[in-house]
Structure formats: structure tokens, C-alpha cells
Design an enzyme around this catalytic site. Sequence first.
Site, PDB file in Angstrom:
ATOM      1  N   ARG A  70     119.582  42.548  46.105  1.00 54.66           N
ATOM      2  CA  ARG A  70     120.136  41.699  47.161  1.00 54.66           C
ATOM      3  C   ARG A  70     119.857  40.202  46.904  1.00 54.66           C
ATOM      4  O   ARG A  70     120.569  39.336  47.382  1.00 54.66           O
ATOM      5  CB  ARG A  70     119.439  42.125  48.458  1.00 54.66           C
ATOM      6  CG  ARG A  70     120.050  41.671  49.736  1.00 54.66           C
ATOM      7  CD  ARG A  70     119.008  41.835  50.828  1.00 54.66           C
ATOM      8  NE  ARG A  70     118.642  43.241  50.959  1.00 54.66           N
ATOM      9  CZ  ARG A  70     119.074  44.021  51.954  1.00 54.66           C
ATOM     10  NH1 ARG A  70     119.845  43.518  52.885  1.00 54.66           N
ATOM     11  NH2 ARG A  70     118.699  45.282  52.037  1.00 54.66           N
ATOM     12  N   LYS A 177     110.529  59.952  42.046  1.00 51.76           N
ATOM     13  CA  LYS A 177     110.086  60.676  43.223  1.00 51.76           C
ATOM     14  C   LYS A 177     109.871  59.705  44.382  1.00 51.76           C
ATOM     15  O   LYS A 177     109.695  58.514  44.115  1.00 51.76           O
ATOM     16  CB  LYS A 177     108.833  61.472  42.917  1.00 51.76           C
ATOM     17  CG  LYS A 177     107.593  60.618  42.760  1.00 51.76           C
ATOM     18  CD  LYS A 177     106.420  61.530  42.523  1.00 51.76           C
ATOM     19  CE  LYS A 177     105.198  60.742  42.244  1.00 51.76           C
ATOM     20  NZ  LYS A 177     104.686  59.929  43.319  1.00 51.76           N
ATOM     21  N   HIS A 207     106.218  60.903  35.657  1.00 57.77           N
ATOM     22  CA  HIS A 207     105.674  60.146  34.506  1.00 57.77           C
ATOM     23  C   HIS A 207     104.505  60.856  33.828  1.00 57.77           C
ATOM     24  O   HIS A 207     104.183  60.560  32.685  1.00 57.77           O
ATOM     25  CB  HIS A 207     105.338  58.702  34.896  1.00 57.77           C
ATOM     26  CG  HIS A 207     104.060  58.537  35.656  1.00 57.77           C
ATOM     27  ND1 HIS A 207     103.931  58.818  36.991  1.00 57.77           N
ATOM     28  CD2 HIS A 207     102.835  58.119  35.259  1.00 57.77           C
ATOM     29  CE1 HIS A 207     102.695  58.576  37.382  1.00 57.77           C
ATOM     30  NE2 HIS A 207     102.011  58.150  36.344  1.00 57.77           N
ATOM     31  N   GLU A 245      91.464  59.383  41.806  1.00 55.72           N
ATOM     32  CA  GLU A 245      91.655  57.941  41.643  1.00 55.72           C
ATOM     33  C   GLU A 245      90.575  57.205  42.422  1.00 55.72           C
ATOM     34  O   GLU A 245      90.140  57.679  43.475  1.00 55.72           O
ATOM     35  CB  GLU A 245      93.023  57.529  42.162  1.00 55.72           C
ATOM     36  CG  GLU A 245      94.162  58.101  41.340  1.00 55.72           C
ATOM     37  CD  GLU A 245      95.508  57.597  41.843  1.00 55.72           C
ATOM     38  OE1 GLU A 245      96.060  56.679  41.245  1.00 55.72           O
ATOM     39  OE2 GLU A 245      95.975  58.132  42.858  1.00 55.72           O
ATOM     40  N   HIS A 269     103.114  65.930  39.875  1.00 57.73           N
ATOM     41  CA  HIS A 269     102.235  65.871  38.701  1.00 57.73           C
ATOM     42  C   HIS A 269     101.372  67.137  38.526  1.00 57.73           C
ATOM     43  O   HIS A 269     101.320  67.718  37.447  1.00 57.73           O
ATOM     44  CB  HIS A 269     101.299  64.665  38.782  1.00 57.73           C
ATOM     45  CG  HIS A 269     101.996  63.365  39.028  1.00 57.73           C
ATOM     46  ND1 HIS A 269     103.235  63.069  38.510  1.00 57.73           N
ATOM     47  CD2 HIS A 269     101.635  62.261  39.736  1.00 57.73           C
ATOM     48  CE1 HIS A 269     103.593  61.852  38.896  1.00 57.73           C
ATOM     49  NE2 HIS A 269     102.643  61.339  39.641  1.00 57.73           N
ATOM     50  N   LYS A 367      92.449  59.763  46.645  1.00 55.50           N
ATOM     51  CA  LYS A 367      92.268  58.315  46.470  1.00 55.50           C
ATOM     52  C   LYS A 367      90.851  57.967  46.877  1.00 55.50           C
ATOM     53  O   LYS A 367      90.247  58.673  47.709  1.00 55.50           O
ATOM     54  CB  LYS A 367      93.231  57.543  47.374  1.00 55.50           C
ATOM     55  CG  LYS A 367      94.686  57.917  47.204  1.00 55.50           C
ATOM     56  CD  LYS A 367      95.333  57.168  46.089  1.00 55.50           C
ATOM     57  CE  LYS A 367      96.809  57.475  46.016  1.00 55.50           C
ATOM     58  NZ  LYS A 367      97.425  57.015  44.772  1.00 55.50           N
TER      59      LYS A 367
HETATM   60  C1  BG6 Z   1     102.074  58.018  41.138  1.00 57.44           C
HETATM   61  C2  BG6 Z   1     101.580  58.123  42.566  1.00 57.44           C
HETATM   62  O1  BG6 Z   1     103.050  58.985  40.891  1.00 57.44           O
HETATM   63  O2  BG6 Z   1     101.001  58.191  40.248  1.00 57.44           O
HETATM   64  C3  BG6 Z   1     100.474  57.135  42.823  1.00 57.44           C
HETATM   65  O3  BG6 Z   1     102.659  57.844  43.453  1.00 57.44           O
HETATM   66  C4  BG6 Z   1      99.383  57.248  41.787  1.00 57.44           C
HETATM   67  O4  BG6 Z   1      99.926  57.312  44.134  1.00 57.44           O
HETATM   68  C5  BG6 Z   1      99.987  57.210  40.375  1.00 57.44           C
HETATM   69  O5  BG6 Z   1      98.471  56.185  41.969  1.00 57.44           O
HETATM   70  C6  BG6 Z   1      98.930  57.463  39.334  1.00 57.44           C
HETATM   71  O6  BG6 Z   1      99.485  57.328  38.060  1.00 57.44           O
HETATM   72  P1  BG6 Z   1      98.549  57.219  36.789  1.00 57.44           P
HETATM   73  O7  BG6 Z   1      99.485  57.255  35.640  1.00 57.44           O
HETATM   74  O8  BG6 Z   1      97.807  55.923  36.941  1.00 57.44           O
HETATM   75  O9  BG6 Z   1      97.614  58.383  36.848  1.00 57.44           O
END
Ligand code: BG6
Length: 515
Positions: A70, A177, A207, A245, A269, A367
Amino acid sequence: MTRQTGADDTWTNPLRDARDKRLPRIAGPSGLVLFGVTGDLARKKLMPAIYDLANRGLLPPGFALVGFARRDWEDQDFAEVVHDAVREHSRTPFRQEVWDRLAEGLRFVQGTFDDDESFDRLAACVAELDAERGTNGNHAFYLSIPPSAFPTVCKQLSRSGLADDDGDVWRRVVIEKPFGHDLRSARELNGIVNDVFPEDAVFRIDHYLGKETVQNLLALRFANELFEPIWNAHHVDHVQITMAEDIGVGGRAGYYDGIGAARDVIQNHLLQLLALTAMEEPVSFSPHDLREEKIKVLSATSLAEPIDETTARGQYAAGWQGSTEVKGLQQEEGFPPDSVTETYAAITCEVNTRRWAGVPFYLRTGKRLGRRVTEIAVVFKRAPHLPFDQTMTEELGQNALVVRVQPDEGVTLRFGSKVPGSGMEVRDVTMDFGYGTAFTEASPEAYERLLLDVLLGEPSLFPTNTEVELSWRILDPVIEKWHREGSPDSYAAGTWGPPSADALLERTGRSWRRP
Ligand code: BG6
């Protein structure tokens, strides 16, 4: 829909060697249209990955990147944004000549998703690029935008002719996602996308599948004689899959509140990691054969009952991350003070196949936990007989094979060994393989690999609609239960989750690993 996408008929082994010159490593003439250029993902991951691919010589000479947003930007403004993102986040060194070449193919189209004219301008821009830069009609559309906007954008791509792949050209759509928030919404979403793009033109990004260490699971299991014979219920006691994390979710309230840890991480994941750990050997590494095995194992997977006892969830409260004092979720910017969103989730899955009957798969993510680590730990049964006095083996645990996805990527094997000395004391030791020391070349970022695969038309590392729906089917019962129950348990930031998570394993005489 029956039309073809123009994806290569040939497929490549997902474990292929990047230096293998026999394989089509360099993307053919093509361009990428990026929706969501102002988002974090675009700036931190996608733009840098595109530059890194260019730097590695893997993009075609006339490659074009079109940004759509935008903002009232000209091409030049967009180029500056990409430039800054590349300087700040790319993995490989900045080289002016690579950047100059990439910058020639950058375009920006200002517009909104519901405006026909904006998409007509996008179509004109894409046609111009085909003529000027030889992108030859081959374009991928990357929807790094909220899923609520997918239907409108897909319809616009269809209406403006941008989704048409007539002739020898291909058109592909890449989606991020969340792929829905439960089975029903995922089906709806898949229906909307598949109305415009046939399934083989849809690339859903998870990913984790782009990570080297995750692909190495396939090598570890299927390229060695050592592990496969014991990779089953006769020898494995249980499997723990952890993605922990240390960061919080401050600044991501818009996405995360109401989504929570199970939908954010387990649905995609962790269930993909489970599938790769538990699946049978594929007949080949063709996209079909590989994904078929994942589908089979996900079909055989369900939550262990009763889910009151086999699942746990929590939300982080204020605490300490090392020497830094951090807020609780409810005090984070953008979260309501009574948010019931879980930041920790643990579930127990059973895989109902002969290979895995009776072996629990414990999956957890959170987290603001003790530290950042993702690993798959295959924990073996105790030896049926120990010819030692009990006092000699007090320090002996269970054998375990641990695949460290990140950080310190590698594999560790834990086994018992004699402690030096005249007595016979047996204690756990570890044998360690580390990518950093075993290989000289650095691993590409997951997004580099996945973006290149989109341009090459290699779908192996992208979950299919069936996989996505099966994963929701597994998770839905616990998500519904948590929704009914309201508030999650609380845990202090910097710890390893709520007591209910420990109880979940203790009930079975096991305990979580402290990675
Ligand atoms: C993402 C999640 O898919 O993966 C995030 O939405 C998360 O919440 C992230 O922090 C972690 O990715 P990586 O590659 O740092 O483990």
C-alpha cells in the site's frame, strides 16, 4: 483443476549435494512477486535470502523481484528497503556488483488487495519484466500476508490473469503459515487457494524443513545401517521433540494473541519433525514418495488419551532470563492483561503402527524458557539385563540419540562407559558430531533453500494440503479443550515451563531432558 504448472518433471533428491553439477541448481528464467514487503519476515529473512542466492550465483541473470504494498513508494524506495534489509541481515558478504545486478530487477507496485486496478498494474509490470528481463512468464507469488487476505489476493491473481500458466510458463503461489486455525478453516483455506492454483503450484512454507539439520534426519536414518534396526518399539522407549525459545512474544501480539504455542509451532514444525522421525523409508526421494510416507505416518498419529493427563500448557509470567528481568505475557505490549494465550504447550502423541506401538512421542514448545534449543531425542530402553552390582550403575541413564537442530547443530549419542579406575563404575558419556567442526562450508539459511526450491519447482520440502489437514486433525481435540477451559497454568520466565508439563512425564516414570 487439471492444468499443469510447468514444474520440472524431473525431481531431485532433497539431500543432493549443492556442488553436484549434474543437477539443475540454478533457477531458470523467473521472477518473484512479494506481497507483504513491509513485514518482519520480508525484511529479516526473504530479502536477505534472495540476495544470498544471488551472491551464490543461483538466481537467473534476469531475475526480478516485485514488491507489492500500500505504501506510496517508487521503485527506488523499494530498492532502498531491500538494500537495508540485505546489509543488515544477509548471511553472505555484501558485494557491490551482486547488489547492482539484483537491483536492476527490483520493481514496486503500489496498491491494495481489493483494488482491481492495482492488480492490473501488477500484471502490466510482470509482462514488462518478461519482455525486458527475460523472466519468460515464470513467476512465483509469495503471500507473506495475514491469511485473512489470502482469498482476496488469490481471486485478484486469477481475475488479472496472473495465475494463468498457459503455454510453457509456470505460475506458483507460496504461502506462509498459519494455514488456518483448525481443521475446518484449513480445509476452507486450501479450497480457496486450490480454486486458483492447482496443488502442485502451491508451496506452503514450513521453514523447519529448509533447515540442514532437519534434512539430515533423512540421511541419518536412511543412509546408515547403524540406527534403522533399532528405530522401533522393540528398542525405543520414547521420543522427545523439543523446540524451546528464550525470547518472548513482545511486539507480535497482533499475530500471536489467540494463536498460541500449539498452533504456532506444534501444528507445523513439531509434527513435521515427528513425521520425519517416525515415517517409513520412502521408496525414493521423489516429492510424491517422500510426502506419501509423511502422510501415512501422520494418518496413524493421534493424541494419547486421556488428554487431561497427556497434555499441558502454560503462559509465562514475569521472571529472569539470565541476568535480565523480563515481563510476563500479560504485561507485554499489545496483549490484554487477561490474555489466555498459551506460550508453552506439550502434547503426547502415539503413532499407531507396528513400528511404534506403545512408544510415546512427547512434543513440547515454549517461549521464555531456560534457553534456545531445538532437538529430537530418541531415548532407548534400558538393557534387559545389567551384569553389574546396582551401585556400579547408579549414574547410568538410558541410551539416547539426540539430533540437535539448533543451535550447535549436530548429533549426540549417549551411552554408558566405565569410569577410569580400579573399580567398575559405569556412567553416561556422550559422543558428539558437530556440523561446525565436521564441515567447512556454512549451512544456507532455510529460506535460501526454500526460495530456490520454489523457483526450481521442487516441492519435496513443502507440506501438502493433506499433511496440513492431518496435523490439524491431530491437534484439534486439545486446542478445543484448552479453549473451553480458559486460563493456562503459569510459569516464570527463564524456567522450563509449568509444573503440569513435568507431571505429564513423571506420571509415566520419565522426565524431560534439560537440554
Ligand atoms: C516461527 C514461529 O514459525 O518459528 C515463531 O512463528 C518462532 O514463533 C520461529 O519464533 C522460530 O524459528 P527458528 O528458525 O528461529 O527456530
